[in-house]
Each structure stands twice: as C-alpha cells, then as structure tokens.
Design a protein around this motif. Sequence first.
Motif, PDB file in Angstrom:
ATOM      1  N   LEU A   1      -3.486 -12.056   5.077  1.00 32.53           N
ATOM      2  CA  LEU A   1      -3.446 -10.951   4.114  1.00 32.53           C
ATOM      3  C   LEU A   1      -4.351  -9.799   4.584  1.00 32.53           C
TER       4      LEU A   1
ATOM      5  N   TYR B   1      -5.748  -6.313   2.626  1.00 34.87           N
ATOM      6  CA  TYR B   1      -6.152  -6.607   1.246  1.00 34.87           C
ATOM      7  C   TYR B   1      -7.153  -7.760   1.236  1.00 34.87           C
TER       8      TYR B   1
ATOM      9  N   SER C   1      -7.895  -9.885  -1.476  1.00 36.10           N
ATOM     10  CA  SER C   1      -7.594 -11.116  -2.211  1.00 36.10           C
ATOM     11  C   SER C   1      -6.169 -11.055  -2.742  1.00 36.10           C
ATOM     12  N   PHE C   2      -5.688 -12.213  -3.188  1.00 36.04           N
ATOM     13  CA  PHE C   2      -4.337 -12.260  -3.738  1.00 36.04           C
ATOM     14  C   PHE C   2      -4.347 -11.840  -5.197  1.00 36.04           C
ATOM     15  N   ARG C   3      -3.237 -11.346  -5.633  1.00 33.72           N
ATOM     16  CA  ARG C   3      -3.067 -11.077  -7.062  1.00 33.72           C
ATOM     17  C   ARG C   3      -2.664 -12.388  -7.735  1.00 33.72           C
TER      18      ARG C   3
ATOM     19  N   GLN D   1       0.355 -14.957  -6.685  1.00 34.47           N
ATOM     20  CA  GLN D   1       0.920 -14.714  -5.348  1.00 34.47           C
ATOM     21  C   GLN D   1       0.752 -15.910  -4.411  1.00 34.47           C
TER      22      GLN D   1
ATOM     23  N   PRO E   1       5.677  -8.718 -13.576  1.00 37.07           N
ATOM     24  CA  PRO E   1       5.920  -7.317 -13.925  1.00 37.07           C
ATOM     25  C   PRO E   1       5.935  -6.390 -12.704  1.00 37.07           C
TER      26      PRO E   1
ATOM     27  N   GLY F   1       3.301  -5.960  -9.876  1.00 34.05           N
ATOM     28  CA  GLY F   1       2.534  -7.205  -9.802  1.00 34.05           C
ATOM     29  C   GLY F   1       2.360  -7.712  -8.376  1.00 34.05           C
ATOM     30  N   GLY F   2       3.219  -7.230  -7.468  1.00 31.76           N
ATOM     31  CA  GLY F   2       3.091  -7.646  -6.078  1.00 31.76           C
ATOM     32  C   GLY F   2       4.087  -8.716  -5.669  1.00 31.76           C
ATOM     33  N   LYS F   3       5.332  -8.537  -6.090  1.00 33.39           N
ATOM     34  CA  LYS F   3       6.348  -9.539  -5.761  1.00 33.39           C
ATOM     35  C   LYS F   3       6.702  -9.522  -4.267  1.00 33.39           C
ATOM     36  N   SER F   4       6.811  -8.310  -3.690  1.00 29.80           N
ATOM     37  CA  SER F   4       7.303  -8.254  -2.306  1.00 29.80           C
ATOM     38  C   SER F   4       6.423  -9.057  -1.353  1.00 29.80           C
ATOM     39  N   LEU F   5       5.118  -8.992  -1.576  1.00 30.64           N
ATOM     40  CA  LEU F   5       4.216  -9.723  -0.690  1.00 30.64           C
ATOM     41  C   LEU F   5       4.543 -11.217  -0.680  1.00 30.64           C
TER      42      LEU F   5
ATOM     43  N   ASN G   1       6.952   3.164  -6.414  1.00 31.99           N
ATOM     44  CA  ASN G   1       5.720   2.421  -6.330  1.00 31.99           C
ATOM     45  C   ASN G   1       4.594   3.428  -6.153  1.00 31.99           C
TER      46      ASN G   1
ATOM     47  N   TYR H   1      -1.497   4.409   0.775  1.00 36.01           N
ATOM     48  CA  TYR H   1      -1.316   4.455  -0.665  1.00 36.01           C
ATOM     49  C   TYR H   1      -2.365   5.337  -1.310  1.00 36.01           C
TER      50      TYR H   1
HETATM   51  P1  ADP Z   1       6.553  -5.324  -7.459  1.00 37.13           P
HETATM   52  O1  ADP Z   1       7.662  -5.569  -6.458  1.00 37.13           O
HETATM   53  O2  ADP Z   1       6.138  -6.569  -8.166  1.00 37.13           O
HETATM   54  O3  ADP Z   1       6.826  -4.190  -8.386  1.00 37.13           O
HETATM   55  P2  ADP Z   1       5.087  -4.548  -5.165  1.00 37.13           P
HETATM   56  O4  ADP Z   1       5.397  -5.718  -4.334  1.00 37.13           O
HETATM   57  O5  ADP Z   1       5.792  -3.283  -4.870  1.00 37.13           O
HETATM   58  O6  ADP Z   1       5.261  -4.895  -6.694  1.00 37.13           O
HETATM   59  O7  ADP Z   1       3.517  -4.316  -5.126  1.00 37.13           O
HETATM   60  C1  ADP Z   1       2.912  -3.303  -5.858  1.00 37.13           C
HETATM   61  C2  ADP Z   1       1.723  -2.751  -5.096  1.00 37.13           C
HETATM   62  O8  ADP Z   1       0.666  -3.697  -5.058  1.00 37.13           O
HETATM   63  C3  ADP Z   1       2.035  -2.404  -3.658  1.00 37.13           C
HETATM   64  O9  ADP Z   1       1.364  -1.202  -3.377  1.00 37.13           O
HETATM   65  C4  ADP Z   1       1.452  -3.560  -2.896  1.00 37.13           C
HETATM   66  O10 ADP Z   1       1.146  -3.226  -1.577  1.00 37.13           O
HETATM   67  C5  ADP Z   1       0.215  -3.857  -3.723  1.00 37.13           C
HETATM   68  N1  ADP Z   1      -0.254  -5.233  -3.576  1.00 37.13           N
HETATM   69  C6  ADP Z   1       0.493  -6.343  -3.597  1.00 37.13           C
HETATM   70  N2  ADP Z   1      -0.292  -7.426  -3.445  1.00 37.13           N
HETATM   71  C7  ADP Z   1      -1.564  -6.985  -3.333  1.00 37.13           C
HETATM   72  C8  ADP Z   1      -2.845  -7.624  -3.148  1.00 37.13           C
HETATM   73  N3  ADP Z   1      -2.950  -8.935  -3.060  1.00 37.13           N
HETATM   74  N4  ADP Z   1      -3.931  -6.828  -3.084  1.00 37.13           N
HETATM   75  C9  ADP Z   1      -3.817  -5.485  -3.178  1.00 37.13           C
HETATM   76  N5  ADP Z   1      -2.653  -4.823  -3.348  1.00 37.13           N
HETATM   77  C10 ADP Z   1      -1.540  -5.570  -3.419  1.00 37.13           C
END
Ligand code: ADP
Length: 630
Positions: free
Chosen positions: A11, A17, A19-21, A24, A42, A45-49, A297, A464
């Motif tokens: 990560l 980054y 830490s994880f959300r 995740q 939501p 929330g960070g789904k793509s990661l 985003n 960002y």
């Molecule tokens: P979603 O698909 O759930 O709407 P995204 O995957 O687009 O959300 O993520 C939203 C934002 O949060 C992006 O800018 C992403 O890079 C950021 N993000 C995701 N995971 C983390 C993390 N663990 N720490 C910091 N930022 C994160």
Amino acid sequence: MPATPDLSAILRQYWGYDSFRPLQERIIHSLLGGHDTCVVMPTGGGKSLCYQLPAVLLNQTVIVISPLIALMQDQATQLGQIGIPAAVLNSTQPQSEQAALMSKARAGEYRLLYLSPERLLRPDTVGWLQGVPLALFAIDEAHCISEWGHEFRPEYRQLSWLRTSFPAKPIAAFTASATRRVRHDILNQLHLHDPHKYIASFHRANLRYAVNLCEPNTQLGLLVRGIRHYGDGNVLVYVPTIARVDETVDFLAEHGIAAVPYHGQMDPNTRRTNQEVWMSDECRVMVGTIAFGLGINKAAVRAVIHLSLPKSIEQYYQEAGRARRDGLPADCVLLWQTRDSGLLAYFAGQIQDPAERERAWERYRIIREFAESNECRHKRICRHFGENTKWDRCDACDVCGYHPAWLAAPARLEPVQAKAATVAIDTARSAEWAFGSPELRDYLREWRRNTAHQQNVSAFIIMYHTSLEEICQKPPTSLAELRRITGFGDRKISLYGDRILEALRKFREGARATPAPQKKVMPAQETKRLLAEGKTFEQIAAARGRQLRTVIGNVADLVEQGEVEFQSTWLSPEKQSVIEAACARIGLQWLKPIKDALPEEITYDEIRLVVARLRRKHIAPEVDRKEAIS
Ligand code: ADP
C-alpha cells in the motif's frame, strides 16, 4: 505470492498511503483467498483499491467490469502512473487497437484489464478470455444488475454468463448503494458461491443533511446565499433538467458567481472540459443533472445542494455522498419544492414498462416521505438500506437540530457590485485557511493544471486534492519529506518528485500563480447586446452555448423588466392576438392554464414572450424576479 504478504508495505510502496480504510484489508484477504465476495461500501470508501491491490500480488490479470468508460480510462491511467500495468478494452476503440490489447492481455502483460459489459458480451470474448491468465472478475457498480436498483442496465443481467463460462474463477461484486433486495439480486444473478459479504455502514458521520421545502421564488436566492457562504469551498449543485442547468448557471452568473454546467446533451468535449475545470478547482461551482458524477472522485466538496427531489433515496445517497472533505464535515442540502412531483410524473410517464414505472413511483414515494418526515435523516437513510442504528439523535441533520447558517435566515441577495467588494472571509473559512497559504495553494493548483495539460491527463491523476492540501500545510524540502505526503508512492516520487520540489523552491523565491482575469459574465446583458446586434434567438443560443428555451426566457425577463422592447416580428400577428385573447380571459399569473387554453402548436416560448409584454404594459410587474427572492 509470499505466504503472508505484507499488504501495508505494498500500500505504501505503490499508493503512498499509510493505512487501510475500514474493511479494505479483510476484502483484499478474501480476494487473495479466492473467495466469491460481495462488497457494499459507500462512494469514496475505497472500493477500487480492494481489487487493485490483489492484482499486484496475484501474478495474473484481474478483469474489471464497469459501465463507465471514462472512469475506467481514468483508473487505468492512474494505475499506470503508480507503476501497475492496466488497460481498457471497449467496443469504441479501433479494431487494430483492440487486437493489440487482446494479444498483450493473453501474454499476461496487464495486472488489471477493464472491460465494458457490452465488450464482455461480444461472442468472440469468451474464447479470447479463456486464453488470458485470469485471477478473478471484479464487477463494479454491481447494483446495475438488479431491476430493483435505481440504475438497472439490461446488459448487466447477462453477466450471469461469467459463472457458466469460468466456473473456477472468483467473482467479486462491488456497489455503493444496495438495499437488501438489490443485494440479494446481485448474489443470485451472478451465482456467487457462498460469498464473503462485507457491508460497510451507510452512516456517513461527516455529512450533515438538511432538507428545506422552498417556494419557487426563494429557491435560487437561497442557493446564491449558500454558495457565497461556502466561500472558496467547492459546491456541487444538482438540478432535475437540462433547461434548469442553463437557467441556474445564468442566474448564478448574474449574481457574480461563476459556475460550469454539465448535462447529458453537451458534446463530449465540452463535458469533459467542464468536468476538468471543476475537478482542478479552476471553477468551484458545478451545476449538473444526474448525468454528472458517476465515478467522480473529488476529495474536497464542501456542499452538495439539490434543487429538486431526486428520484430515489439511493440516488440521493450517491449524489449527496459526493460531498466529502476527508473527515471534515460537509453539507448535503436538499432544497425541494412541492411541484417536484410534477416533474417526476413527467419522467415516470416516459417509462414504457408498467412494472418499471410503478417502481419509479414507489421510489419517489419513499424519497418524498424522507423529505417530509421527522425522523433523523441519517437514521432514515441507514434504515432504507436495511441497517439498524442505535442513536436517537445525530446532531448532524436538520431534524436533530443542525441547520447550515445560510438556511436559517431568509435569503436576501446583495447586488453584484456589492459582491465584488465582499472579500471578508467568514469565520468557518478563516479556520480552514489557518493551515497553508492560499497563495501556495493557487500556485500548486496552477502547477498541477499545467503539468496535467502537458501530459493530457486529468489534474487529479497528477495528484489528489488531499495530497495538494498536505503539501500546502507541510511544504516538503526533500524527496524523503515528500514521500511522507499521502498519495506519493515510489513511482509518483520518481515521476514528479523533483519537479514538485523545484516548483516549491521557485515559490519560496517569489514565483506566484498567474492572477485569474476578473471575468464577469452577465448572461442577460450578453443576450441584450446580441439582440441589439440584430441576432436571432437561435444565433444567440449558439453564440452563448445555451438552449433556445433559456435564451427566450432571458429575453422574456428583459421585456418584462422594460430593458428590451418586444418585437412584433418575434411571432405572427395571428398568434399574438390569440395569446392576448387567452391572457385577457385567464390572467397573467400562470403560463400553464394559458397554454392549456390555446391550440397545441402555440409554444410556451411564444406565450412567455407575449405574457412578458402584457405584464410590462398592463400591470406594473408584480415583482421583479430578482427582488422576489430578496
Ligand atoms: P469508491 O470506489 O468506493 O467510491 P475509490 O476507490 O474511488 O472509492 O476511493 C476513493 C478515494 O480514496 C480515492 O482517492 C482513493 O485513492 C482513496 N483511498 C482509497 N483507499 C485509501 C487508503 N487506504 N488510504 C488513503 N486513501 C485511500
């Protein structure tokens, strides 16, 4: 793959980054373990990661299905920038490009491959995919599979075919908004086997909801007040129709507020440019229809304001959820009017399928009940998604006593001239500005804009907003310090590290952003000027990039205010006299009864113009439109 991969190290190394959300890490473990998985989290929330990080570790390709081509492209570009090979395959690409991508995919060159559902469903796809070293399938926006969802897409239904063709490959479904019924549908349709389910709370504690029933003549006044209140903060305004986009942008311009429009009928280039202008903070207000926002985003959106009831709670939750300030509170304000139901009737009337029409009405009934209820807004939304909450009061919605300051008092607009002198920063803003200098922020935004422009990518792909803000607060003086800024992994540092340090050095030596030209757009005056030049309504609409209806509305206002003379050439003498006769019988207050009393070929635009002349002539204008909202 190592037995226990150090996910945090990956990560940091790729994404930068710390830490994880929430959820995740567990989701990533589930995917690495080869389980079918269903994730409801939501927006933001960070789904793509969750599916991107496993792609780094599993030495195979993750296939991502998403309905949004622009979003897929952005994600693939972003991944490239952090050193993860990714590509998009869709039916609109030239054949030769598709063929090249397909053979590279077979050779296992991509960690992630994004496909539109249409492309996936092409008959030649299965055979080809069977030769690709596949890790798993990630289905984004999975609620599109359910007709109970608010964004049902028939082509998503056919994704059930994935399980039949690739029985051994894990499938992971991701969505931001799904009621129990929709979740159930997702699991069934995709034939998920004993899936691991991860459902994040729908409670967005940093959002503050406020709902306000408006009179037609106070709504825009409130909007202007609201936007002024948010000072330099970004605001997203949702309106129900394309015509209202133009009207609202013009109205704001007349009150000294620059805003960019966005709707589905714009040509794609303008749409992309407008989105970019807003995303890169060049213009802080965006006025859009529902077409705006899928996959958007942006980290710093101070408020999302709706000017009518959305079509469903799911839609509202998604659109309002675009207000985010990474932990800081953001406002979601719903300024609705009782006449919104008329619009819904219109939209629902266009739905052919009786069952779908019925569902549209049911969704409307629920959102209307939401607007009128006395239940905590946060609680009501969570309940809608099947989540039980424990609190009685949230203190972050109007029902529980929170009211944005600008909503509390009646809307009184100052004239534009006075606004130009309004540079005083309100208390809330000054607190925010205490960190980092606004000059540095402007300078870095300009640097980011120029760099993005040179590379032909979106500004947020370079960095960002949150990273930019962090740099403003703790300007780094070395690569090691820059490495500590969120969002700067190994690859970003090697791509931009030196250039950012160089830009910061120049700033310390006195370099500043180019001052923005003071552009004051006065739409009505612009229409008046073009009219005086002898331009037709159509020519004015083309010159100003507006709908014909909007221009005629402007002209009617000018006539009513006595600023422009009514021209008898605008419509035939016969039409004028029938309209006048109807007005004499019915009165001038409302257009609809006049329209109903006239032959169908007489348009609202023609009626508006004649009514404007009569109002000017016979009755002193009841109220000047601008004062009506004071
Ligand atoms: P979603 O698909 O759930 O709407 P995204 O995957 O687009 O959300 O993520 C939203 C934002 O949060 C992006 O800018 C992403 O890079 C950021 N993000 C995701 N995971 C983390 C993390 N663990 N720490 C910091 N930022 C994160």
